[in-house]
Write a protein that holds these residues in place. Structure first.
Motif: not given
Length: 173
Positions: A121-139, A165-173
Motif C-alpha cells: 500500500a505504501a507504493f499505491c496512491n489509490s484503492l484501484v492501484e492497491f487492488e491491482q498490486k494485491i492481485e499480483n500476489l496470485n502469481g 524479486e518476487w516482491l519487486r514483481n508484485v509492486i511493479g518497480q
C-alpha cells in the motif's frame, strides 16, 4: 475520535494523513491480524475516502465488525474538516468500503501478510492501484513461506534487507 495527542510525529500516525494504514488485531482464540487502509478518493479531495479492508482469512464477520467499528466509534471515515470533532459523527462520512480479495493464508502468517499488505500500500496512491498490486500476489509461488521469511528478515535487519524479486514483481518497480 482517534486523534493523536502525541507531540512526536513518529510515535503515531496523523489521522488527517493523506493515506492511513491501520493494523487491526482481532481477539482470539486464535488472535488474527488484518489491515485497513484509507486512501483519498482523489488527490484533490479531503472529504471522501476509499477504505480497503484486507484480510488473509477473507472473513465476512471480521470485515463487518471492522467497518461498523470505524463508522460508529471513530471519525476516520469523515472528511478532514470533521476529524477533530470531540465525538464520532458518521453522518458526515463520505466513504466507500471494500474488502480487497487476496491470496488466502495457507498457514499462520496473518501478521506477516498484514505487514506485506501495508508495504504494498505504501507504493499505491489509490484503492484501484492497491487492488491491482494485491492481485499480483496470485502469481507468487510458496507465498506463505516467502512472506514469513521476508517479514522476519525485514524486521530483524531494521529495514536494511533487499527487496526480493518476487516482491519487486508484485509492486511493479
Amino acid at each position: 475520535a482517534w486523534k493523536s495527542y502525541h507531540e512526536d510525529p513518529f510515535t503515531t500516525a496523523s489521522t488527517d494523513a493523506h493515506k492511513l494504514m491501520i493494523p487491526i488485531q482481532m481477539p482470539g482464540p486464535p488472535e488474527h491480524f488484518l489491515g485497513v487502509i484509507r486512501f483519498p478518493v482523489s488527490r484533490d479531495s479531503s472529504h471522501a475516502w476509499d477504505f480497503a479492508i484486507i484480510d488473509s482469512l477473507d472473513n465476512d464477520t471480521y470485515t463487518e465488525e471492522v467497518q461498523v467499528l470505524f463508522e460508529t466509534k471513530s471519525t476516520l471515515a469523515n472528511g478532514c474538516d470533521q476529524i477533530h470533532n470531540d465525538g464520532p459523527n458518521a453522518s458526515h462520512a463520505s466513504a466507500t468500503w471494500k474488502r480487497v480479495p487476496c491470496v488466502k493464508q495457507g498457514e499462520s502468517e496473518c501478521g506477516c501478510r498484514m505487514i506485506l499488505h501495508f508495504y504494498i500500500a505504501a507504493f499505491c496512491n489509490s484503492l484501484v492501484e492497491f487492488e491491482q498490486k494485491i492481485e499480483n500476489l496470485n502469481g507468487v509461488e510458496s507465498l506463505p513461506l516467502r512472506v514469513r521469511s521476508w517479514a522476519v528478515n525485514w524486521l530483524e535487519t531494521n529495514d536494511k534487507v533487499d527487496e526480493p524479486e518476487w516482491l519487486r514483481n508484485v509492486i511493479g518497480q
